[in-house]
Design a protein around this motif. Sequence first.
Motif, PDB file in Angstrom:
ATOM      1  N   LEU A  42      39.993 -17.247 -13.703  1.00 37.74           N
ATOM      2  CA  LEU A  42      39.355 -17.798 -14.900  1.00 37.74           C
ATOM      3  C   LEU A  42      39.959 -19.108 -15.359  1.00 37.74           C
ATOM      4  CD1 LEU A  42      38.696 -14.716 -17.202  1.00 37.74           C
ATOM      5  CD2 LEU A  42      37.032 -16.204 -16.121  1.00 37.74           C
ATOM      6  N   GLY A  43      41.075 -19.506 -14.792  1.00 38.24           N
ATOM      7  CA  GLY A  43      41.675 -20.750 -15.228  1.00 38.24           C
ATOM      8  C   GLY A  43      42.469 -20.595 -16.511  1.00 38.24           C
ATOM      9  N   SER A  44      42.521 -21.673 -17.293  1.00 40.70           N
ATOM     10  CA  SER A  44      43.328 -21.716 -18.513  1.00 40.70           C
ATOM     11  C   SER A  44      42.863 -20.693 -19.524  1.00 40.70           C
ATOM     12  CB  SER A  44      43.257 -23.117 -19.133  1.00 40.70           C
ATOM     13  OG  SER A  44      43.832 -23.116 -20.429  1.00 40.70           O
ATOM     14  N   ARG A  45      43.738 -19.751 -19.870  1.00 38.90           N
ATOM     15  CA  ARG A  45      43.379 -18.730 -20.844  1.00 38.90           C
ATOM     16  C   ARG A  45      43.238 -19.335 -22.238  1.00 38.90           C
ATOM     17  NH1 ARG A  45      42.804 -17.548 -16.472  1.00 38.90           N
ATOM     18  NH2 ARG A  45      43.771 -15.857 -15.293  1.00 38.90           N
ATOM     19  N   LYS A  46      44.076 -20.329 -22.525  1.00 39.06           N
ATOM     20  CA  LYS A  46      44.023 -20.945 -23.848  1.00 39.06           C
ATOM     21  C   LYS A  46      42.694 -21.647 -24.061  1.00 39.06           C
ATOM     22  CE  LYS A  46      46.610 -24.040 -26.905  1.00 39.06           C
ATOM     23  NZ  LYS A  46      47.814 -24.909 -27.040  1.00 39.06           N
ATOM     24  N   TYR A 103      36.994 -22.557  -3.050  1.00 36.15           N
ATOM     25  CA  TYR A 103      37.147 -22.091  -4.422  1.00 36.15           C
ATOM     26  C   TYR A 103      38.583 -21.631  -4.645  1.00 36.15           C
ATOM     27  CZ  TYR A 103      36.640 -17.367  -2.415  1.00 36.15           C
ATOM     28  OH  TYR A 103      36.785 -16.213  -1.678  1.00 36.15           O
ATOM     29  N   ILE A 104      38.963 -21.622  -5.887  1.00 37.06           N
ATOM     30  CA  ILE A 104      40.317 -21.208  -6.266  1.00 37.06           C
ATOM     31  C   ILE A 104      40.364 -19.699  -6.419  1.00 37.06           C
ATOM     32  CG2 ILE A 104      42.066 -21.315  -8.097  1.00 37.06           C
ATOM     33  CD1 ILE A 104      41.032 -24.131  -8.732  1.00 37.06           C
ATOM     34  N   ILE A 105      41.412 -19.101  -5.902  1.00 35.62           N
ATOM     35  CA  ILE A 105      41.636 -17.683  -6.132  1.00 35.62           C
ATOM     36  C   ILE A 105      43.043 -17.525  -6.700  1.00 35.62           C
ATOM     37  CG2 ILE A 105      42.372 -17.299  -3.745  1.00 35.62           C
ATOM     38  CD1 ILE A 105      41.058 -14.458  -4.070  1.00 35.62           C
ATOM     39  N   GLU A 106      43.137 -16.909  -7.852  1.00 40.91           N
ATOM     40  CA  GLU A 106      44.404 -16.831  -8.570  1.00 40.91           C
ATOM     41  C   GLU A 106      45.203 -15.608  -8.137  1.00 40.91           C
ATOM     42  OE1 GLU A 106      43.383 -16.899 -12.684  1.00 40.91           O
ATOM     43  OE2 GLU A 106      42.253 -18.766 -12.522  1.00 40.91           O
ATOM     44  N   PRO A 107      46.504 -15.786  -7.920  1.00 40.45           N
ATOM     45  CA  PRO A 107      47.352 -14.658  -7.487  1.00 40.45           C
ATOM     46  C   PRO A 107      47.254 -13.451  -8.404  1.00 40.45           C
ATOM     47  CG  PRO A 107      48.548 -16.726  -7.305  1.00 40.45           C
ATOM     48  CD  PRO A 107      47.263 -17.047  -8.005  1.00 40.45           C
ATOM     49  N   GLN A 108      47.166 -13.687  -9.713  1.00 41.47           N
ATOM     50  CA  GLN A 108      47.101 -12.575 -10.654  1.00 41.47           C
ATOM     51  C   GLN A 108      45.829 -11.760 -10.435  1.00 41.47           C
ATOM     52  OE1 GLN A 108      47.412 -13.793 -14.725  1.00 41.47           O
ATOM     53  NE2 GLN A 108      47.800 -11.728 -15.490  1.00 41.47           N
TER      54      GLN A 108
END
Length: 504
Positions: A42-46, A103-108
């Motif tokens: 999702l990218g930046s949570r803020k 596409y980006i895949i985040e480790p979390q």
Amino acid sequence: MTSLTVPVIDVLNNNFKELWPAILLSIKTSSFIALDTELSGLGSRKALLAQCIEDRYKAICHAAQTRSILSLGIACFKKLQDKAADTYLVQVYNLTLLCMEEYIIEPQSVQFLVQHGFDFNKQYSQGIPYHKGNDKGGDAQVQTIRALFLELLRARKPLVLHNGLIDMVFLYQCFYAHLPDRLATFMADLSEMFPAGVFDTKYASEYEMRFMASYLEYAYKKCKRDNCKSVEAGGSGPHLFLEFCSYSGRLCSYIDFRPCSEGGSEEGPLDICLRFSAYGWCPNGSQCTMSHNTDLIIEQDEKTKEDKKRKKKFKRKQRAALREARASEGDAAPPNKQPCLEELADVAFSAPPGDSIPCAPRGEEAEGEDLEDAQMMVVEEEEVAGQAGNGSSEAQAASGDKPADASESEGKAPQGEKEEGKGKKVEGGTHRAGFDAFMTGYIFSYITTLKGRSDEESSGAALPDCLNKLYLSGKSVPLQIVKSAFSKSSRAHTQKMELAWGKS
């Protein structure tokens, strides 16, 4: 309470065309359709929780343009007219997808999905391919995910999501067209794409049902628990009943049966994790030493609610007894006189057994309310963080369902069912977009059964207060899906509508 086993049809690239007719028939004959997604991040949570909704929309658009949908859950609920009132035939599909662009895949997100049983080997080897943005060539005329999404629009059925803003943005970018630059244009497009309306079960859980928590697994189990109690108690009140298709032959090899156990298990820790209880997500995950058992959480919430009711009732009796005592004194006491401790003790001592409530220290209740307000200010961020490890469909802030549903949409928190018979705790249980879509549809069908008007066939008419309202984390009002007089539909959307309805 009786356990429920939900058949989820696993749809992969090697059986997608074979199952296409069945999926299409399920969509076209349904009363409403529930969707859920698992995301790569999702990218930046803020940024996802920006105070300005326009800025929030831009942040979600950036996430949808740089990340992807890993799996899509579709649950089709068809109301049966020849059965007992409020009986639905349910068909659930879990589509494993593979974006053919970078596409980006985040480790979390990867950690959360793997922890909940997501098979990345299967995704990369058998995922159904798709590309994002506008159509390329004639891929809308062949059997692709983009074509399936277009068929869903053509069906003109009510669409149900849980904490669905992020889902809507990702669905649009991945399967429909390039996202509009402005939120008002996006809302105008959605209002035409789904003329039968969009419903958000997180919004319904909070504002229609007033549940103590609204992340997906909590809302689902709360609805299921209340419905089972109502059925067992009998009576003429509305009850929700579900039926599933009997699959045979080759189809059986595609089905994943999801057991839904009832009641809390006495195995494992009994001390509830307060963070998970509130948000449906805990940063410690399976390493947390506290219980993440949603059934136990609901039981505790119901007990707390009942205790509060008894406490209020007891206080009312106290006040009534004091008024009677004053009246018997012939109004001899000054009108502003406060009852002394002995008077209160006499009243409390005379209360019937079972009405007494453990007393909290003075000021504790008010402080607790302040604490709750403070928690609500950070819950969205907590849940969104969970969502990065989540996908949909759940945490209370971000479902909910997004990157693996670790915290509902803007924070979808981890959802799913707990694995049984294993010593290691699985946060929220095994996680699947298909089952999350089923839970979303169950919540909607139960609320419609309980709150809706039975004389109305349209789901929109049954729940008018929830029609076209998307939950906004950190906001007291929902986002309305409506075409403003000052906004136009996007060009890409207009072209897609012409394609959908055969206009030249």
